[in-house]
Design a protein around this motif. Structure first.
Motif, PDB file in Angstrom:
ATOM      1  N   UNK A 150      46.896  17.975  31.494  1.00 16.51           N
ATOM      2  CA  UNK A 150      45.518  17.955  31.992  1.00 16.51           C
ATOM      3  C   UNK A 150      45.504  17.979  33.514  1.00 16.51           C
ATOM      4  N   UNK A 151      46.434  17.237  34.134  1.00 12.80           N
ATOM      5  CA  UNK A 151      46.523  17.230  35.599  1.00 12.80           C
ATOM      6  C   UNK A 151      46.821  18.629  36.136  1.00 12.80           C
ATOM      7  N   UNK A 152      47.753  19.339  35.492  1.00 13.66           N
ATOM      8  CA  UNK A 152      48.116  20.690  35.933  1.00 13.66           C
ATOM      9  C   UNK A 152      46.927  21.643  35.779  1.00 13.66           C
ATOM     10  N   UNK A 153      46.225  21.541  34.648  1.00 13.43           N
ATOM     11  CA  UNK A 153      45.061  22.407  34.423  1.00 13.43           C
ATOM     12  C   UNK A 153      43.983  22.155  35.471  1.00 13.43           C
ATOM     13  N   UNK A 154      43.724  20.874  35.764  1.00 15.00           N
ATOM     14  CA  UNK A 154      42.715  20.533  36.772  1.00 15.00           C
ATOM     15  C   UNK A 154      43.144  21.010  38.152  1.00 15.00           C
ATOM     16  N   UNK A 155      44.450  20.878  38.456  1.00 15.73           N
ATOM     17  CA  UNK A 155      44.954  21.321  39.768  1.00 15.73           C
ATOM     18  C   UNK A 155      44.771  22.827  39.939  1.00 15.73           C
ATOM     19  N   UNK A 156      45.035  23.576  38.872  1.00 19.03           N
ATOM     20  CA  UNK A 156      44.840  25.034  38.942  1.00 19.03           C
ATOM     21  C   UNK A 156      43.367  25.377  39.157  1.00 19.03           C
ATOM     22  N   UNK A 157      42.488  24.688  38.414  1.00 17.93           N
ATOM     23  CA  UNK A 157      41.055  24.949  38.537  1.00 17.93           C
ATOM     24  C   UNK A 157      40.562  24.611  39.938  1.00 17.93           C
ATOM     25  N   UNK A 158      40.942  23.415  40.442  1.00 17.76           N
ATOM     26  CA  UNK A 158      40.506  23.006  41.766  1.00 17.76           C
ATOM     27  C   UNK A 158      41.080  23.922  42.846  1.00 17.76           C
ATOM     28  N   UNK A 159      42.325  24.359  42.651  1.00 15.00           N
ATOM     29  CA  UNK A 159      42.938  25.266  43.618  1.00 15.00           C
ATOM     30  C   UNK A 159      42.190  26.585  43.713  1.00 15.00           C
ATOM     31  N   UNK A 160      41.803  27.122  42.564  1.00 16.77           N
ATOM     32  CA  UNK A 160      41.033  28.366  42.551  1.00 16.77           C
ATOM     33  C   UNK A 160      39.680  28.205  43.222  1.00 16.77           C
ATOM     34  N   UNK A 161      39.027  27.058  42.956  1.00 14.22           N
ATOM     35  CA  UNK A 161      37.712  26.801  43.572  1.00 14.22           C
ATOM     36  C   UNK A 161      37.843  26.668  45.089  1.00 14.22           C
ATOM     37  N   UNK A 162      38.899  25.959  45.538  1.00 12.84           N
ATOM     38  CA  UNK A 162      39.080  25.782  46.984  1.00 12.84           C
ATOM     39  C   UNK A 162      39.344  27.119  47.674  1.00 12.84           C
ATOM     40  N   UNK A 163      40.109  27.997  47.029  1.00 13.34           N
ATOM     41  CA  UNK A 163      40.372  29.305  47.627  1.00 13.34           C
ATOM     42  C   UNK A 163      39.088  30.112  47.790  1.00 13.34           C
ATOM     43  N   UNK A 164      38.242  30.093  46.761  1.00 20.96           N
ATOM     44  CA  UNK A 164      36.958  30.799  46.865  1.00 20.96           C
ATOM     45  C   UNK A 164      36.076  30.145  47.920  1.00 20.96           C
ATOM     46  N   UNK A 165      36.132  28.804  47.992  1.00 21.20           N
ATOM     47  CA  UNK A 165      35.316  28.085  48.967  1.00 21.20           C
ATOM     48  C   UNK A 165      35.740  28.438  50.399  1.00 21.20           C
ATOM     49  N   UNK A 166      37.044  28.556  50.641  1.00 20.95           N
ATOM     50  CA  UNK A 166      37.530  28.890  51.988  1.00 20.95           C
ATOM     51  C   UNK A 166      37.008  30.240  52.456  1.00 20.95           C
ATOM     52  N   UNK A 167      36.757  31.124  51.492  1.00 27.07           N
ATOM     53  CA  UNK A 167      36.187  32.437  51.833  1.00 27.07           C
ATOM     54  C   UNK A 167      34.663  32.413  51.828  1.00 27.07           C
ATOM     55  N   UNK A 168      34.087  31.271  51.460  1.00 29.75           N
ATOM     56  CA  UNK A 168      32.626  31.167  51.398  1.00 29.75           C
ATOM     57  C   UNK A 168      32.037  31.885  50.207  1.00 29.75           C
ATOM     58  N   UNK A 169      32.870  32.150  49.174  1.00 27.18           N
ATOM     59  CA  UNK A 169      32.423  32.931  48.020  1.00 27.18           C
ATOM     60  C   UNK A 169      32.146  32.081  46.781  1.00 27.18           C
ATOM     61  N   UNK A 170      32.384  30.771  46.878  1.00 28.16           N
ATOM     62  CA  UNK A 170      32.154  29.898  45.727  1.00 28.16           C
ATOM     63  C   UNK A 170      30.658  29.679  45.554  1.00 28.16           C
ATOM     64  N   UNK A 171      30.163  29.989  44.365  1.00 29.92           N
ATOM     65  CA  UNK A 171      28.727  29.860  44.102  1.00 29.92           C
ATOM     66  C   UNK A 171      28.406  28.417  43.720  1.00 29.92           C
TER      67      UNK A 171
END
Length: 311
Positions: A150-171
């Protein structure tokens, strides 16, 4: 898990009932991953093959659509623990450890209760007796692996969200007065009444430098202010009503009204009773701040001046 040392399913176990726990993490999984749900319900046949009459195999499926990360709000899991504690259960069935718990504290509590009441645990791999050290050790290892997964799955999800956020593309959900264009960009709300209400709020604060004075003017003039319903009945609809100071402060502190994209303004914390709560994060600790990311009602310089005035 040797069956040569002793016969695990005994007449004492068969005198008690069997409890099958069924869970999926989200409603989307319930509707889309139907094969997994079918496999879980099929474990009733395993209990019957071990000697339990079908009418004494109880299915607990009230937690369908709920995460196993915590026992909080999982009434089905709490019921299962209660049945264990009072000695009604001869065996607990679950497709795998992750169905019963993704949290080691919850999982080990279940194992300890099962050991104390001499209750068996069955998953897709076999039957375990928690009172037997080797079985308890293996069950504990499975629980640790489930929590780590569960920790690994959450880390992957949060990592993807942070990458989109850094580009300002996270809705992210937008405050009242801003809306998403079909092309994905952020625009001022096309509703002119909403637009005008926000303009009045910022214009009044610019003149008075006081949130309470903004509220007084709105009340004196009989102006109402919009609020978008975020959840429940009427979700997405706009309601009009009186303005209060906390609402004004919430708007003045929100950098999105200055056209800035922000990620990490809040974080999840725990209260004394272990329930979750949102905690504010200092601006210097925001994970992402992109000024001029979209149109706003004020510019970034005015937003910073407002923060100084509010302090």
């Amino acid at each position: 898990m040797s069956t040569e040392l002793y016969q695990k399913v005994t007449p004492d176990h068969l005198r008690r009932d069997a409890f099958l726990y069924v869970r999926q993490s989200s409603l989307r999984q319930v509707f889309e991953n139907t094969e997994s749900t079918k496999r879980q319900y099929a474990l009733r046949e395993r209990a019957v093959s071990l000697g339990w009459p079908i009418e004494r195999v109880h299915v607990i499926d009230s937690d369908l659509g709920l995460s196993g990360a915590s026992a909080e709000h999982r009434d089905g899991f709490q019921q299962l623990v209660s049945e264990l504690a009072i000695g009604h259960a001869g065996i607990v069935l679950g497709l795998e450890v992750s169905r019963l718990a993704r949290n080691n504290a919850d999982w080990h509590r279940l194992i300890e209760l099962a050991a104390l009441t001499h209750t068996l645990i069955l998953d897709e791999d076999g039957v375990y007796d928690p009172a037997y050290f080797n079985d308890r050790l293996l069950l504990g290892l499975k629980g640790t692996m489930s929590e780590a997964e569960l920790h690994v799955l959450n880390a992957r999800l949060q990592g993807g969200m942070r990458n989109k956020a850094r580009r300002g593309e996270l809705e992210l959900p937008l405050p009242i007065g801003l809306a998403y264009h079909p092309n994905g960009s952020v625009v001022l709300d096309p509703d002119q009444q909403i637009h005008a209400s926000l303009r009045l709020l910022f214009d009044t604060y610019r003149q008075t430098h006081s949130a309470s004075m903004v509220v007084r003017r709105f009340r004196r003039e009989g102006w109402v202010f919009p609020r978008r319903i975020r959840r429940g009945i009427g979700k997405g609809e706009v309601q009009w009503g009186g303005l209060n100071t906390s609402r004004v402060l919430q708007i003045l502190h929100n950098p999105r009204y200055a056209g800035a994209f922000v990620y990490g303004r809040t974080r999840i914390g725990r209260k004394a009773d272990l329930t979750s709560t949102q905690l504010k994060v200092a601006q210097s600790d925001w994970q992402v701040l992109i000024r001029g990311a979209h149109v706003g009602y004020i510019d970034c310089d005015e937003f910073e001046r407002n923060q100084v005035t509010l302090r």
